[in-house]
Design a protein around this motif. Structure first.
Motif, short mmCIF file in Angstrom:
data_model
loop_
_atom_site.label_atom_id
_atom_site.label_comp_id
_atom_site.label_asym_id
_atom_site.label_seq_id
_atom_site.Cartn_x
_atom_site.Cartn_y
_atom_site.Cartn_z
N ALA A 95 -1.46 11.69 -1.04
CA ALA A 95 -0.87 10.40 -1.42
C ALA A 95 -0.93 9.42 -0.28
O ALA A 95 -1.34 8.26 -0.45
CB ALA A 95 0.58 10.61 -1.86
N LEU A 96 -0.55 9.89 0.91
CA LEU A 96 -0.56 8.99 2.06
C LEU A 96 -1.99 8.57 2.39
O LEU A 96 -2.23 7.42 2.76
CB LEU A 96 0.08 9.67 3.27
N GLN A 154 -4.44 8.20 0.33
CA GLN A 154 -4.87 7.18 -0.63
C GLN A 154 -4.28 5.83 -0.29
O GLN A 154 -4.99 4.80 -0.30
CB GLN A 154 -4.46 7.58 -2.04
N GLY A 155 -3.01 5.83 0.01
CA GLY A 155 -2.37 4.56 0.39
C GLY A 155 -3.00 3.99 1.64
O GLY A 155 -3.24 2.78 1.75
N GLY A 184 3.91 1.57 9.15
CA GLY A 184 4.65 2.36 8.17
C GLY A 184 3.96 3.66 7.82
O GLY A 184 4.60 4.70 7.69
N PHE A 185 2.64 3.62 7.71
CA PHE A 185 1.91 4.83 7.37
C PHE A 185 1.98 5.87 8.47
O PHE A 185 2.14 7.07 8.21
CB PHE A 185 0.45 4.49 7.02
N GLN A 236 5.30 7.47 8.31
CA GLN A 236 5.40 8.44 7.22
C GLN A 236 4.63 9.71 7.56
O GLN A 236 5.07 10.81 7.22
CB GLN A 236 4.89 7.86 5.91
N CYS A 271 0.81 -1.22 0.00
CA CYS A 271 0.00 0.00 0.00
C CYS A 271 0.84 1.27 0.00
O CYS A 271 0.43 2.30 -0.54
CB CYS A 271 -0.94 0.01 1.20
N MET A 272 2.02 1.20 0.58
CA MET A 272 2.91 2.36 0.55
C MET A 272 3.35 2.63 -0.87
O MET A 272 3.52 3.78 -1.29
CB MET A 272 4.10 2.14 1.48
N GLN A 324 -6.32 2.44 0.87
CA GLN A 324 -6.17 1.15 0.22
C GLN A 324 -5.79 0.09 1.25
O GLN A 324 -6.26 -1.05 1.19
CB GLN A 324 -5.11 1.21 -0.87
N LEU A 325 -4.97 0.47 2.20
CA LEU A 325 -4.58 -0.46 3.24
C LEU A 325 -5.80 -0.88 4.06
O LEU A 325 -5.96 -2.06 4.41
CB LEU A 325 -3.52 0.18 4.14
N ASN A 328 6.73 11.61 9.85
CA ASN A 328 7.86 12.12 9.07
C ASN A 328 7.45 13.40 8.33
O ASN A 328 8.17 14.40 8.35
CB ASN A 328 8.30 11.03 8.08
N LEU A 329 6.29 13.34 7.72
CA LEU A 329 5.79 14.52 6.99
C LEU A 329 5.61 15.70 7.94
O LEU A 329 5.97 16.85 7.62
CB LEU A 329 4.46 14.17 6.30
#
Lengths: 135, 490
Positions: free
Chosen positions: B370-371, B373-374, B410-411, B414, A53-54, B377-378, B417-418
């Motif tokens: 972007a994040l 959307q990811g 991970g998300f 991120q 997904c990333m 989806q996750l 991080n952002l």
């Protein structure tokens, strides 16, 4: 080559070991060459996995910026595992860090580096320089 | 009540059994303390006897009654052979003490005091009878039950007045009773001595027990006060410590660390405010600004550790104050929203800075999309995995779900991080003074959100009717006035 190695195994274990190491190095070089070959084919190359997904997030990011990217799905590649290992070696990390992006043939990194560059304001010039983005 | 007793005496005396004769006489005798005895029950007169011995009541009478009294214990013993006299009688005495006529003048405190002793104490506390209670008070000098002592003396006074108000028949009985005391006072047989010793022991034991109980009450009271204080403090910070079963150790640790971070944040905010109001040089301000940046870096580091230990805790946002939660985005604030808010406050900006900030907002917005959307989806993928198809078996399903949870980590990483990168870039674009103002604005903004949260959590719950809501709001606004320091604009 095989017979030779077998003979050496029976006679000289050290030499056999050295041969194995050399062969692995050659394979790695092959892989690296392959990767380099792939990344030079396009301005932006993403090594991803179709189920990750990333990777989807990274693809959306470039899409949102209007950048055309070449995506290489490693889980659909026969030599995907080896390429992943090569990438891990390039990134000097032990954990699987897909997606990995190359811009203009040069390694950028995985998602956090990309985000840092983008927020930083250095991503857009990089893309322009690679010819992936116009204005 | 006295007449009732006498009536009973009459009825019991009519019985042919010889056993009941002394019983009836006992009844008659008890009319002297008639207000005390509710039930017609056996009564070991020996206890009164000993009490009188100790008290040294002066009324003496003919010793002819002594035989009557000495025969009593034997008679009563025969009546209840399985029970020792002691245990049989004291409940009655206690019952007598709790009778309304006695308790009313003292609001039940004395009898209450007696009955709060443990049950066994009541059984053994022979000195429960009013006169004998006073006796024991004189006997045992160092009593912990000072209150009871006073009450006992008071009770005894009442009893004395009551006894003096009794009919003449009762008086004669009383004299008989006193008569017995004179004889036993002179003899002081070993039985009496033993009983007295047992009384003392029982009294001592009950005193110790009461002391222990009182101490226990005191400590639990202190503990309760401490707990309430802690709860108050936690509530005022707008944090909610989830109940033990739900919070994992990682979550609890993060909550604690975050609370400490918030305290540190408030301190740094004061420093920045003072720095801006005072005439500090740019270099000094830069030190403060960089200190604040480091402070935020610490937060992201904390969150990084927490993501690994409990990602769900970070995502559900229970570590934030309630008012912050609607604005949560992947476990934290949304950078573009923060920058928009800042742009409105930092009005006098140079052209270059304006451009820079707009670009920053634009790029962080793109990254957020972007994040998001990811992340979506996750979420779909997790739902799909957990729902499971007909092909997938349980273990494989769980393994796949666990893998997806790790990508959720991970998300969040991120996202943090952002956030971190945005803050750093902001400091690069702005001048030192503007950056200091920036941090001040952010700090105050979150301080107000936390204050709003605590106000909201402590709102009166009973007023659910819409009519009351308006006046509720006004009272809350009035409450806001004192905390003006929170809301100082600059």
């Amino acid at each position: 080559m095989n017979q030779e190695s077998v003979m050496h195994y029976q006679v000289d274990p050290w030499n056999y070991y050295m041969m194995r190491v050399r062969r692995r190095r050659m394979e790695e070089e092959d892989e690296m060459e392959r990767v380099m070959r792939i990344v030079s084919e396009s301005a932006v190359v993403i090594f991803s996995s179709s189920s990750c997904c990333m990777c989807h997030a990274m693809k959306s990011l470039f899409c949102g910026m209007g950048v055309n990217t070449m995506v290489h799905e490693l889980d659909q590649d026969s030599k995907g595992k080896q390429m992943e290992k090569t990438l891990m070696r390039l990134l000097a990390t032990n954990s699987t860090t897909l997606p990995v992006v190359f811009i203009g043939g040069k390694l950028v990194g995985s998602m956090d580096t990309l985000l840092a560059f983008h927020v930083n304001g250095s991503l857009v010039p990089l893309l322009k320089q690679a010819g992936a983005l116009w204005l | 009540m006295a007449s009732q007793r006498i009536g009973e005496i009459g009825s019991s005396e009519s019985e042919p059994s010889s056993q009941h004769v002394p019983y009836g006489v006992l009844h008659g005798i008890t009319t002297s303390t008639s207000s005390l005895m509710n039930q017609g029950s056996s009564f070991d007169f020996g206890e009164l006897e000993e009490a009188i011995v100790l008290q040294g009541i002066k009324i003496r009478n003919d010793e002819g009654k002594a035989s009557l009294f000495t025969s009593k214990p034997a008679a009563t013993l025969e009546m209840f052979p399985s029970w020792p006299i002691r245990f049989q009688q004291t409940p009655r005495l206690v019952a007598s003490l709790t009778s309304p006529s006695l308790t009313n003048p003292y609001g039940g405190s004395k009898s209450g005091g007696e009955s709060t002793d443990s049950g066994s104490t009541e059984l053994q506390f022979d000195t429960d009878s009013p006169i004998s209670v006073k006796a024991s008070s004189s006997d045992h000098q160092n009593r912990a039950f000072d209150q009871i002592q006073q009450q006992e003396t008071a009770t005894n006074d009442v009893l004395r007045t009551e006894t003096s108000q009794n009919q003449s028949t009762a008086k004669s009985y009383q004299e008989k009773k006193k008569g017995a005391s004179s004889t036993s006072e002179k003899t002081l047989d070993p039985k009496t001595l033993r009983r007295l010793a047992q009384n003392r022991e029982a009294a001592k034991k009950s005193r110790l027990r009461k002391k222990a109980y009182v101490q226990q009450l005191e400590t639990s009271r202190l503990r309760l006060a401490n707990l309430e204080q802690d709860l108050q403090r936690a509530r005022s910070q707008g944090l909610f410590m989830g109940c033990g079963g739900n919070t994992s150790p990682g979550a609890a640790i993060f909550d604690m660390e975050y609370a400490r971070w918030v305290e540190e944040d408030e301190r740094q905010l004061v420093e920045v405010r003072n720095g801006l109001q005072g005439a500090l040089t740019d270099n000094e301000l830069r030190v403060i600004v960089e200190g604040y940046l480091c402070h935020y870096d610490e937060l992201f580091q904390l969150k990084g550790v927490a993501v690994h230990s409990d990602v769900f805790h970070l995502i559900n946002g229970i570590w934030t104050s309630p008012a912050e939660r609607p604005f949560l985005w992947i476990g934290g604030f949304r950078p573009s929203d923060l920058i928009t808010m800042l742009m409105q406050q930092l009005e006098p900006l140079a052209e270059q800075q304006m451009v820079g900030i707009c670009e920053l907002r634009h790029s962080s917005h793109q990254a957020e999309d972007a994040l998001t959307q990811g992340h979506e989806q996750l979420q779909h993928s997790i739902v799909h995995t957990i729902a499971g198809g007909p092909v997938v078996d349980g273990v494989q399903q769980m393994v796949a779900a666990m893998a997806k949870i790790s990508s959720l980590e991970g998300f969040v990483r991120q996202g943090d991080n952002l956030r971190q990168q945005s803050l750093h870039q902001l400091c690069r674009i702005l001048t030192v003074r503007q950056a200091a103002r920036c941090f001040l604005i952010i700090g105050e903004y979150y301080g107000r959100l936390r204050a709003l949260s605590s106000l909201w959590t402590s709102r009166p719950r009973e007023t659910l009717i819409t009519d009351d809501n308006s006046c509720q709001a006004t009272t809350e606004l009035q409450m806001l006035q004192p905390s003006h320091s929170h809301f100082s604009s600059f």
